[in-house]
Write an enzyme that holds these catalytic residues in place. Structure first.
Site, short mmCIF file in Angstrom:
data_model
loop_
_atom_site.label_atom_id
_atom_site.label_comp_id
_atom_site.label_asym_id
_atom_site.label_seq_id
_atom_site.Cartn_x
_atom_site.Cartn_y
_atom_site.Cartn_z
N GLU A 67 -45.74 1.83 18.44
CA GLU A 67 -45.95 3.22 18.83
C GLU A 67 -46.90 3.30 20.02
O GLU A 67 -47.63 2.35 20.31
CB GLU A 67 -46.50 4.00 17.63
CG GLU A 67 -45.50 4.12 16.46
CD GLU A 67 -44.35 5.10 16.73
OE1 GLU A 67 -43.94 5.28 17.89
OE2 GLU A 67 -43.84 5.71 15.75
N ASP B 22 -38.55 -5.15 12.78
CA ASP B 22 -39.56 -4.36 12.06
C ASP B 22 -39.07 -4.03 10.65
O ASP B 22 -37.92 -4.28 10.31
CB ASP B 22 -39.90 -3.08 12.83
CG ASP B 22 -38.67 -2.31 13.31
OD1 ASP B 22 -37.55 -2.60 12.83
OD2 ASP B 22 -38.81 -1.41 14.15
N ASP C 26 -40.30 8.53 21.69
CA ASP C 26 -41.66 8.43 22.23
C ASP C 26 -41.88 7.12 22.98
O ASP C 26 -43.02 6.77 23.28
CB ASP C 26 -42.70 8.60 21.11
CG ASP C 26 -42.61 7.50 20.04
OD1 ASP C 26 -41.78 6.57 20.19
OD2 ASP C 26 -43.37 7.56 19.06
N HIS D 291 -41.20 4.01 21.89
CA HIS D 291 -41.51 2.79 21.13
C HIS D 291 -40.33 1.82 21.17
O HIS D 291 -39.18 2.23 21.28
CB HIS D 291 -41.92 3.09 19.68
CG HIS D 291 -40.86 3.57 18.75
ND1 HIS D 291 -40.92 4.77 18.08
CD2 HIS D 291 -39.71 2.99 18.31
CE1 HIS D 291 -39.87 4.90 17.29
NE2 HIS D 291 -39.11 3.84 17.42
#
Ligand code: GLP
Length: 246
Positions: free
Chosen positions: A143, A67, A136, A138
């Protein structure tokens, strides 16, 4: 999915490096998927040590980053391209230009996503993908709530991720970009082997969902349960919310 709980970040790095060393022994021109964040740093240190000791070579390796932030200029220290150059590429014998990332500086971000997915497809996708995990859930920057079969795309960072990553931006959440380009979950799942590293209590809830939860887009990493060769390396703090002993 294989889960291994190891006492220290160094032991985790060593186990992950073993997987990469074994891959490079059988396939010196392997395609390696690289991750950023703090979790893989001890692994990059260990890979550097093994390279210096003459145990491994990256001379024929091609790398694909997971990413990249949108909005950080060339050379910014927290740009993931800069991070990977600093923490791995320049420390071993990877050829300049052999570690690829999505072009998040492009005027046409969608075209950049498509080009990156096409480049990975042309290379045959990754032999081994290194992964961290967000608090979270990811992986990459996928996400919560996105499709589990996505390809490389533009994603919006959650408030939690921006808060977590503010530590890399002098604690200033406003300095953390709001958008990124990330390999999709479907892209990541095409890698032949996944090696995920999670350390610290902050990751315990995400790890509990990953290992013991249902496959659920609200916890994107759970898609890894469908992968035939996924290794999850965690420390006792990250394993602390698991109900079963592993
Ligand atoms: C970042 C990266 C992820 C990484 C995760 C965890 O936002 N995009 O690829 O796995 O967050 O980071 P850390 O290892 O620093 O906790």
């Amino acid at each position: 999915m294989e889960l291994i709980v190891l006492d220290t970040a160094e032991a985790i790095a060593s186990r992950a490096a073993d997987a990469i060393e074994a891959l490079l022994a059988s396939k010196p021109n392997a395609i390696l998927g690289t991750a950023t964040g703090s979790s893989p740093l001890p692994l990059y240190d260990e890979l550097t040590r093994r390279y210096e000791a003459g145990r491994i070579s990256f001379a024929q390796v091609e790398g694909f980053m997971l990413d990249e932030y949108v909005g950080l200029p060339e050379g910014h220290p927290e740009r993931y391209a800069t991070f990977m150059e600093r923490n791995l590429r320049s420390r071993v014998d990877m050829r300049p230009g052999s570690l690829h990332g999505p072009d998040a500086l492009s005027e046409d971000l969608q075209a950049a996503c498509d080009a990156y997915e096409a480049a990975m497809a042309a290379a045959g996708y990754c032999d081994l993908q290194i992964l961290g995990i967000g608090a979270d859930g990811h992986i990459g920057f996928n996400e919560p709530g996105g499709p589990l079969d996505s390809t490389t795309h533009i994603d919006e960072l959650t408030e939690q991720t921006r808060r977590d990553n503010a530590r890399f931006f002098d604690g200033d959440i406003d300095a953390v970009p709001t958008r990124c380009i990330t390999q999709g979950l479907g892209t990541i799942m095409k890698a032949r082997k996944l090696v995920l590293i999670a350390t610290g209590e902050n990751k315990a809830e995400a790890v509990a969902h990953l290992v013991e939860g249902e496959i659920d887009p609200r916890w994107p990493a759970t898609v890894m349960q469908n992968h035939p060769d996924a290794l999850v390396l965690v420390d006792p703090a990250a394993a602390s919310l698991l109900r079963q002993r592993h």
